[in-house]
Scaffold this active site. Structure first.
Site, mmCIF file in Angstrom:
data_model
loop_
_atom_site.group_PDB
_atom_site.id
_atom_site.type_symbol
_atom_site.label_atom_id
_atom_site.label_comp_id
_atom_site.label_asym_id
_atom_site.label_seq_id
_atom_site.Cartn_x
_atom_site.Cartn_y
_atom_site.Cartn_z
ATOM 1 N N HIS A 147 44.933 42.189 33.871
ATOM 2 C CA HIS A 147 44.851 41.079 32.912
ATOM 3 C C HIS A 147 44.849 41.587 31.471
ATOM 4 C CE1 HIS A 147 44.162 37.328 35.249
ATOM 5 N NE2 HIS A 147 43.890 38.201 36.195
ATOM 6 N N CYS A 194 49.177 39.290 37.222
ATOM 7 C CA CYS A 194 48.338 39.153 38.425
ATOM 8 C C CYS A 194 49.089 38.448 39.549
ATOM 9 C CB CYS A 194 47.026 38.471 38.068
ATOM 10 S SG CYS A 194 45.702 38.870 39.229
ATOM 11 N N GLU A 229 45.157 39.972 28.748
ATOM 12 C CA GLU A 229 44.443 39.111 27.790
ATOM 13 C C GLU A 229 42.988 39.543 27.676
ATOM 14 O OE1 GLU A 229 43.121 37.496 31.574
ATOM 15 O OE2 GLU A 229 45.061 38.197 30.848
#
Length: 367
Positions: A344, A258, A346
């Protein structure tokens, strides 16, 4: 069931547009950049994501608060980072038996102001047309003219440096100190779930404040560098760009997510720009141009890197592209062991299609 009368609240946009609704959270006034997240779940992870610092979030899903909050398991940082919240229907009751409390109590403790009873579908369509702008919400001042004057004091996100406000104040370690791999994390607003993804893969992390010099990162003798997500304008962060430039010269693997992706781009000579509307949600389609596979991704960003500069760069390869608007979603350096993605992996909250990126980074360090 007897319902108590809820106070009225106003939402005033920068162009003077006014929305009326009912108060949620703390009675007060708060302003920031208004943006919307299309995720159907994961509101606590959104509110505690440091990348949202300074912003007012519109939740586009109809019901917010219905499953309460968990004090630790669903926290992405040490507390709520948004300035305020807007939603259609706000639930004062919750049904999840594992919840630690209600979202209303959580917001009151965090001093978060909000408004509900707003036609969020109409509001989002308006913002999509007009572009991102600042706003102010109040449940104590109900005069639009007074609020508009207060709104003029809210700084614009364009040119704003915020990572040094949300990052850790002191470096700290996380994971198994006996692990064979060590990653130096430049904390620009890192989410806890990113660190957990490293720890679960046997990586020992040391998290450093945003303005840490490369010399201090290198002194810890890491096997690789991770450049974290975070809030604000990447072009206002020359200190981080310089740190990444020096990290690249070590030839050690480097991974950015990001804001970290934007900082790697700037360090490679590629500029960034503020988007008409950012990408925020859990179902953004991205194509991996290396494998040909498509991923459903979790995203949260209002800035992007310039596509034409990526395509013209001799030492940068485009690896991922957004299938909705063709914006840049991932790059890698041809001459350095460095890569980054705009989204993202994760995925907290979100699908797990992109977890392989952590394994890819670990594989580079093992080589």
């Amino acid at each position: 069931m007897k319902h108590t009368q809820q106070p009225e609240a106003l939402l005033v946009l920068q162009d003077g547009t006014v929305y009326k609704g009912l108060a949620l959270g703390k009675i007060g006034t708060a302003g920031g950049e208004i943006c919307f997240n299309t995720g159907m779940t994961g509101y606590q992870e959104i509110y505690t994501d440091p990348s949202y610092y300074g912003q007012v979030i519109i939740n586009t899903t109809s019901h917010i608060g219905n499953y309460g909050i968990l004090n630790n398991a669903e926290q992405e940082s040490n507390g709520v980072k948004i300035r305020a919240m807007v939603c259609n229907f706000f639930s004062n009751i919750h049904s999840r038996y594992t919840a630690d409390g209600s979202l209303q109590d959580y917001f009151e403790r965090a001093n978060i102001v909000g408004i509900h009873g707003v036609d969020t579908r109409q509001l989002v369509r308006y913002i999509r047309s007009k572009g991102v702008m600042n706003c102010i919400i109040s449940s104590e001042i109900l005069d639009p003219a007074v609020l508009l004057a207060e709104l003029n004091k809210v700084p614009d996100m364009d040119g704003l440096e915020l990572s040094s406000e949300v990052c850790t104040r002191e470096a700290y370690e996380q994971g198994d100190p006996e692990a064979s791999l060590r990653v130096a994390v430049l904390d620009l607003g890192v989410k806890r779930s990113i660190l957990s993804n490293f720890n679960q893969r046997g990586v020992f992390c040391k998290v450093f404040p945003a303005r840490t010099s490369h010399a201090e990162l290198a002194a810890w003798k890491p096997n690789g560098y991770f450049i974290a997500n975070g809030p604000g304008d990447p072009a206002a962060m020359p200190y981080a760009v310089e740190t990444v430039k020096q990290a690249l010269e070590t030839e050690k693997p480097l991974f950015g997510i990001c804001l970290g992706h934007q900082i790697l781009s700037l360090a490679s000579g590629i500029s960034t720009y503020k988007m008409h509307n950012g990408h925020r949600g859990l179902n953004h389609p991205v194509k991996n141009l290396i494998t040909g596979h498509c991923e459903v991704t979790s995203q949260n960003h209002g800035f992007a890197v310039r596509a034409e500069e990526v395509m013209d760069h001799a030492n940068v390869e485009l690896t991922h592209i957004n299938l909705n608007d063709k914006t840049i979603e991932g790059i890698r350096r041809k001459d350095k062991p460095a890569f980054s993605v705009q989204y993202h992996p994760e995925s907290s909250p979100g699908p797990h299609d992109s977890h392989y990126l952590f394994d890819q980074f670990i594989g580079m360090m093992k080589e």
